[in-house]
Design a protein around this motif. Sequence first.
Motif, PDB file in Angstrom:
ATOM      1  N   VAL A 108      62.109  22.552  83.835  1.00 32.34           N
ATOM      2  CA  VAL A 108      63.267  23.446  83.926  1.00 32.34           C
ATOM      3  C   VAL A 108      63.150  24.548  82.883  1.00 32.34           C
ATOM      4  N   ARG A 109      62.740  24.178  81.673  1.00 32.85           N
ATOM      5  CA  ARG A 109      62.566  25.188  80.620  1.00 32.85           C
ATOM      6  C   ARG A 109      61.528  26.224  81.030  1.00 32.85           C
ATOM      7  N   ASN A 110      60.413  25.757  81.609  1.00 34.19           N
ATOM      8  CA  ASN A 110      59.363  26.683  82.036  1.00 34.19           C
ATOM      9  C   ASN A 110      59.869  27.633  83.117  1.00 34.19           C
ATOM     10  N   LYS A 111      60.648  27.099  84.059  1.00 34.51           N
ATOM     11  CA  LYS A 111      61.195  27.950  85.123  1.00 34.51           C
ATOM     12  C   LYS A 111      62.181  28.973  84.549  1.00 34.51           C
ATOM     13  N   LEU A 112      63.010  28.552  83.606  1.00 32.29           N
ATOM     14  CA  LEU A 112      63.949  29.482  82.983  1.00 32.29           C
ATOM     15  C   LEU A 112      63.213  30.569  82.206  1.00 32.29           C
ATOM     16  N   LEU A 113      62.167  30.186  81.510  1.00 31.38           N
ATOM     17  CA  LEU A 113      61.383  31.157  80.755  1.00 31.38           C
ATOM     18  C   LEU A 113      60.707  32.151  81.687  1.00 31.38           C
ATOM     19  N   GLU A 151      60.559  37.547  84.052  1.00 31.59           N
ATOM     20  CA  GLU A 151      60.599  38.378  85.261  1.00 31.59           C
ATOM     21  C   GLU A 151      61.737  39.396  85.178  1.00 31.59           C
ATOM     22  N   ILE A 152      62.880  38.963  84.674  1.00 36.18           N
ATOM     23  CA  ILE A 152      64.019  39.879  84.527  1.00 36.18           C
ATOM     24  C   ILE A 152      63.686  40.971  83.517  1.00 36.18           C
ATOM     25  N   MET A 153      63.020  40.614  82.446  1.00 33.04           N
ATOM     26  CA  MET A 153      62.669  41.596  81.411  1.00 33.04           C
ATOM     27  C   MET A 153      61.660  42.627  81.933  1.00 33.04           C
ATOM     28  N   ARG A 154      60.850  42.260  82.921  1.00 33.01           N
ATOM     29  CA  ARG A 154      59.868  43.193  83.476  1.00 33.01           C
ATOM     30  C   ARG A 154      60.479  44.147  84.503  1.00 33.01           C
TER      31      ARG A 154
END
Length: 131
Positions: A115-120, A125-128
């Motif tokens: 879950v942490r990896n997916k959130l990261l 992706e949002i930052m890009r």
Amino acid sequence: MNGVGAIGASMGTVQQIMQMRAELIERSATLRELHRAQPVSPQGAPGIVGAPGAVQPAGASFAATLEAALDGVNATQTRSNQVTEAYERGEVTDIASVMLARQEAGVAFEATLQVRNKLLNAYQEIMRMGV
């Protein structure tokens, strides 16, 4: 081959199978009793993010949901440590329950890590994204 001899041999095998079946049923009943004796957290199965009891009410924030899931994982790992330490002291003699607790804690941690990896990944992706 004599049909009667084959039937007699298979009857011995049937009796052995029936005896093994009775032993498995007895073991299953014992495991069910042990499972009932173990305390379950009020949030359902500890450490499992999608546990039915862990569902947050409508309007609960994402942070509260995530915190509840992490608390469940922490409780599972704490319980695993307690059972392991009790086994090391000789208080618990059932190695199966110790290994089950350790595996449960491991699976809960792995799920949390995923879950942490997916959130990261979602954050990156949002930052890009262009504005």
